[in-house]
Design a protein around this motif. Sequence first.
Motif, PDB file in Angstrom:
ATOM      1  N   HIS A 163      -6.335  -5.081  -7.127  1.00 45.56           N
ATOM      2  CA  HIS A 163      -6.187  -3.651  -7.363  1.00 45.56           C
ATOM      3  C   HIS A 163      -6.026  -3.395  -8.864  1.00 45.56           C
ATOM      4  O   HIS A 163      -5.362  -4.179  -9.565  1.00 45.56           O
ATOM      5  CB  HIS A 163      -4.968  -3.133  -6.592  1.00 45.56           C
ATOM      6  N   PRO A 164      -6.629  -2.325  -9.390  1.00 46.11           N
ATOM      7  CA  PRO A 164      -6.616  -2.089 -10.846  1.00 46.11           C
ATOM      8  C   PRO A 164      -5.238  -2.078 -11.501  1.00 46.11           C
ATOM      9  O   PRO A 164      -5.109  -2.456 -12.661  1.00 46.11           O
ATOM     10  CB  PRO A 164      -7.289  -0.719 -10.975  1.00 46.11           C
ATOM     11  N   LYS A 165      -4.211  -1.653 -10.781  1.00 48.87           N
ATOM     12  CA  LYS A 165      -2.893  -1.537 -11.406  1.00 48.87           C
ATOM     13  C   LYS A 165      -2.035  -2.801 -11.252  1.00 48.87           C
ATOM     14  O   LYS A 165      -0.893  -2.828 -11.709  1.00 48.87           O
ATOM     15  CB  LYS A 165      -2.137  -0.345 -10.804  1.00 48.87           C
ATOM     16  N   THR A 166      -2.581  -3.831 -10.636  1.00 48.44           N
ATOM     17  CA  THR A 166      -1.780  -5.000 -10.288  1.00 48.44           C
ATOM     18  C   THR A 166      -1.300  -5.797 -11.491  1.00 48.44           C
ATOM     19  O   THR A 166      -0.175  -6.304 -11.511  1.00 48.44           O
ATOM     20  CB  THR A 166      -2.597  -5.934  -9.356  1.00 48.44           C
ATOM     21  N   ILE A 167      -2.128  -5.924 -12.514  1.00 46.16           N
ATOM     22  CA  ILE A 167      -1.883  -6.914 -13.549  1.00 46.16           C
ATOM     23  C   ILE A 167      -0.765  -6.541 -14.528  1.00 46.16           C
ATOM     24  O   ILE A 167       0.072  -7.363 -14.879  1.00 46.16           O
ATOM     25  CB  ILE A 167      -3.176  -7.198 -14.352  1.00 46.16           C
ATOM     26  N   PHE A 182       0.788  -1.237   0.000  1.00 45.45           N
ATOM     27  CA  PHE A 182       0.000   0.000   0.000  1.00 45.45           C
ATOM     28  C   PHE A 182       0.818   1.284   0.000  1.00 45.45           C
ATOM     29  O   PHE A 182       0.369   2.320  -0.451  1.00 45.45           O
ATOM     30  CB  PHE A 182      -0.954  -0.028   1.201  1.00 45.45           C
ATOM     31  N   ILE A 183       2.057   1.239   0.523  1.00 42.40           N
ATOM     32  CA  ILE A 183       2.779   2.496   0.728  1.00 42.40           C
ATOM     33  C   ILE A 183       4.094   2.540  -0.062  1.00 42.40           C
ATOM     34  O   ILE A 183       4.684   1.521  -0.394  1.00 42.40           O
ATOM     35  CB  ILE A 183       3.056   2.774   2.224  1.00 42.40           C
ATOM     36  N   GLY A 184       4.494   3.763  -0.362  1.00 45.79           N
ATOM     37  CA  GLY A 184       5.774   4.034  -0.976  1.00 45.79           C
ATOM     38  C   GLY A 184       6.360   5.269  -0.330  1.00 45.79           C
ATOM     39  O   GLY A 184       5.936   5.685   0.757  1.00 45.79           O
ATOM     40  N   GLY A 185       7.340   5.882  -0.989  1.00 47.15           N
ATOM     41  CA  GLY A 185       7.952   7.071  -0.427  1.00 47.15           C
ATOM     42  C   GLY A 185       8.566   7.952  -1.493  1.00 47.15           C
ATOM     43  O   GLY A 185       9.020   7.467  -2.543  1.00 47.15           O
ATOM     44  N   THR A 186       8.576   9.250  -1.235  1.00 46.40           N
ATOM     45  CA  THR A 186       9.196  10.195  -2.159  1.00 46.40           C
ATOM     46  C   THR A 186      10.696  10.254  -1.918  1.00 46.40           C
ATOM     47  O   THR A 186      11.203   9.732  -0.915  1.00 46.40           O
ATOM     48  CB  THR A 186       8.605  11.602  -1.967  1.00 46.40           C
ATOM     49  N   GLY A 237      -4.181  -0.809  -2.159  1.00 43.44           N
ATOM     50  CA  GLY A 237      -3.020  -0.852  -3.044  1.00 43.44           C
ATOM     51  C   GLY A 237      -1.963  -1.879  -2.700  1.00 43.44           C
ATOM     52  O   GLY A 237      -0.926  -1.935  -3.360  1.00 43.44           O
ATOM     53  N   SER A 238      -2.201  -2.730  -1.698  1.00 39.66           N
ATOM     54  CA  SER A 238      -1.191  -3.726  -1.339  1.00 39.66           C
ATOM     55  C   SER A 238      -0.954  -4.738  -2.457  1.00 39.66           C
ATOM     56  O   SER A 238       0.166  -5.227  -2.635  1.00 39.66           O
ATOM     57  CB  SER A 238      -1.600  -4.463  -0.059  1.00 39.66           C
ATOM     58  N   ASP A 239      -2.006  -5.080  -3.205  1.00 44.59           N
ATOM     59  CA  ASP A 239      -1.826  -5.974  -4.353  1.00 44.59           C
ATOM     60  C   ASP A 239      -0.849  -5.364  -5.351  1.00 44.59           C
ATOM     61  O   ASP A 239       0.016  -6.054  -5.896  1.00 44.59           O
ATOM     62  CB  ASP A 239      -3.163  -6.207  -5.059  1.00 44.59           C
ATOM     63  N   THR A 289       3.885   7.918   0.979  1.00 44.71           N
ATOM     64  CA  THR A 289       2.786   8.045   0.022  1.00 44.71           C
ATOM     65  C   THR A 289       2.004   6.739   0.029  1.00 44.71           C
ATOM     66  O   THR A 289       2.478   5.717   0.538  1.00 44.71           O
ATOM     67  CB  THR A 289       3.305   8.305  -1.403  1.00 44.71           C
ATOM     68  N   THR A 290       0.798   6.776  -0.547  1.00 40.39           N
ATOM     69  CA  THR A 290       0.044   5.539  -0.719  1.00 40.39           C
ATOM     70  C   THR A 290      -0.305   5.368  -2.190  1.00 40.39           C
ATOM     71  O   THR A 290      -0.337   6.332  -2.952  1.00 40.39           O
ATOM     72  CB  THR A 290      -1.251   5.518   0.130  1.00 40.39           C
ATOM     73  N   LEU A 291      -0.578   4.114  -2.571  1.00 39.56           N
ATOM     74  CA  LEU A 291      -0.735   3.755  -3.977  1.00 39.56           C
ATOM     75  C   LEU A 291      -2.183   3.605  -4.383  1.00 39.56           C
ATOM     76  O   LEU A 291      -2.483   3.009  -5.410  1.00 39.56           O
ATOM     77  CB  LEU A 291       0.012   2.440  -4.251  1.00 39.56           C
ATOM     78  N   GLY A 292      -3.107   4.161  -3.615  1.00 41.02           N
ATOM     79  CA  GLY A 292      -4.524   3.995  -3.895  1.00 41.02           C
ATOM     80  C   GLY A 292      -5.112   2.970  -2.946  1.00 41.02           C
ATOM     81  O   GLY A 292      -4.433   2.040  -2.504  1.00 41.02           O
ATOM     82  N   ARG A 293      -6.378   3.158  -2.614  1.00 41.87           N
ATOM     83  CA  ARG A 293      -7.049   2.263  -1.655  1.00 41.87           C
ATOM     84  C   ARG A 293      -6.917   0.811  -2.092  1.00 41.87           C
ATOM     85  O   ARG A 293      -7.048   0.491  -3.264  1.00 41.87           O
ATOM     86  CB  ARG A 293      -8.529   2.667  -1.557  1.00 41.87           C
TER      87      ARG A 293
END
Length: 425
Positions: A267-271, A191-195, A207-209, A201-205
Motif C-alpha cells: 500500500h502506498p502509505k506503508t513505507i 484496512f479499518i480504523g475508527g473516529t 489498506g491492511s499493509d 473508517t477505511t484507510l484506502g483500498r
Amino acid sequence: MTSKIFVEKFGGASVNSAKAVENVKHILQLSNKKRIVVISAMGKTTNALEEVVNLWYKEKKLSPKLEEIALYHTQLLKQLFPKKEQFANVSNILNNIIEEIKTQLNNINSNDYNFLYDSIVSFGEKISTSIISNYLNFEGVKNKLLFACDIIRTDNNYRNATVLWEETKNNVATKILPLISSYDTIIIQGFIGGTKEGLSTTLGREGSDYSASILAHCVKAESLTIWKDVPGLLNADPKRIKQTTKIISLPYREAIELSYYGASIIHPKTIKPLENINIPLFIKSFIHPEEKGSVICNQEEIKPKVTNYIFKDNQILLSISPKDFSFIDERNMALVYNVLAKNNIKVNLMQNSAISFSVCFDENVNILPKVLEDLKTDFNVKYNTNLQLITLRHYNQEAMEDILKDKTLLIEQKNRTTVQYLVEK
C-alpha cells in the motif's frame, strides 16, 4: 525490560480457505515471539461487500452477495470447527455480524456513498479476525482479539481516512501493550480504523499493509512481515509479465516510489512509518515460509536493478477546457483539484496545455457523475473510460518498445528513471 514485538500481516489470499487458515497457524507456530497479527478480509469478501454497498446505494435493495458471503464463511467454519459446540459458537458470531450489516444498511445515511462504504465494507475484516482468533484459540495458539476501530484513530474522511497519530499511539500504549505480557499473539483487523465518535473508517483500498505499518511504528516493532502468495517482491505481476525477477532488497525510498505509482505488492502509505524509525519490512511467501523473500530497509540501491512494471486497469482520462476560452492557469487548475479532492479522487497522471487540462484516475461509476456535475458549470468536459496506465521504473529501450505492442497510446510522460503510458488496451 520491554519485550521485542513483531508485526505480521496476512492478506485475503492467505486466509481464503480452511487450508489457508490452517497454514496461518503453522506459520505462527514456526517461532515463539511476541507478535501483532494483522488480518484482511477472507478471499474476495471485500469485493462482494462493495457490491452490497453499490446496489443499496443505487436501488436500496439487498444484494444476494450478502447471502453468498454468509454461505462462504459458513462452509469454511464447517471445515475449521468439526466439533458441534465449537461450530455453533463461531457460527453464531458470524450470523450476528451478517444481521448487523443488514441493520446498518437500513439505519445509516445511504446517500453518502463514502460513509456507507466504510460502514459496511469494514465488516469483512471483523468476520475474518473473529473466525481466525477463535480457531487459533481452539488449536492452542492463545491470542487476544482486538478491534482496529478502537485502536487506530482517524478523521472522518471516509474511504481514505487520515490517521490521527497521537491518539493512535495513546490507544496502542493503553490497549495493546498491557496485553503483551499475557498474550504472545494479538489479532487485529487491517484496512479499518475508527473516529472518536466510534464510526468505522477505511484507510484506502488494500489498506491492511498500512494498518500493519501503523501498528509496527507505534510499538517500535523489530520488523514487519507481509505474507503473500508470491516468493517476495517481484519486478512485475507474474499474471502480466511471463518472466519476472525477484527483488532481493530495496531502499525505503525506492519502495515509496513503486507504491506511489501503483505497485500492488504494498500500500502506498506503508513505507514511511517504517522508514522513520528504521523498521525492516519483509515480504515473504506463505506457501514457502522457510524462504527468505524480499526486504525493504535502509540501503542505497535496489538489488538487482531491473525494470519494474506496474499496471493500473480501469482508468479514466478526464479532459477539461474553460468555457470562457481562457488559458489553463493556476486558478482553473485549483478549481479542478478542489472538485477531485471533494470526491476523494487520487490523480494517477496529469497533463496540461495552454487550453486543456487532463487527469487520469481510477474509475468509480458512483463518483464520476458527481465529478462531471461539479465541473460542467465552468468547463467543457470530455472523458474516456476503460484505459490502462503502465509505469516502467528503471526503464530501457527494449522494455519501452515491447510494452507498447498492440496498444493505442494516448499520453506518454518520461523522466530520468520512470516512463508512464496511458493506453487503450
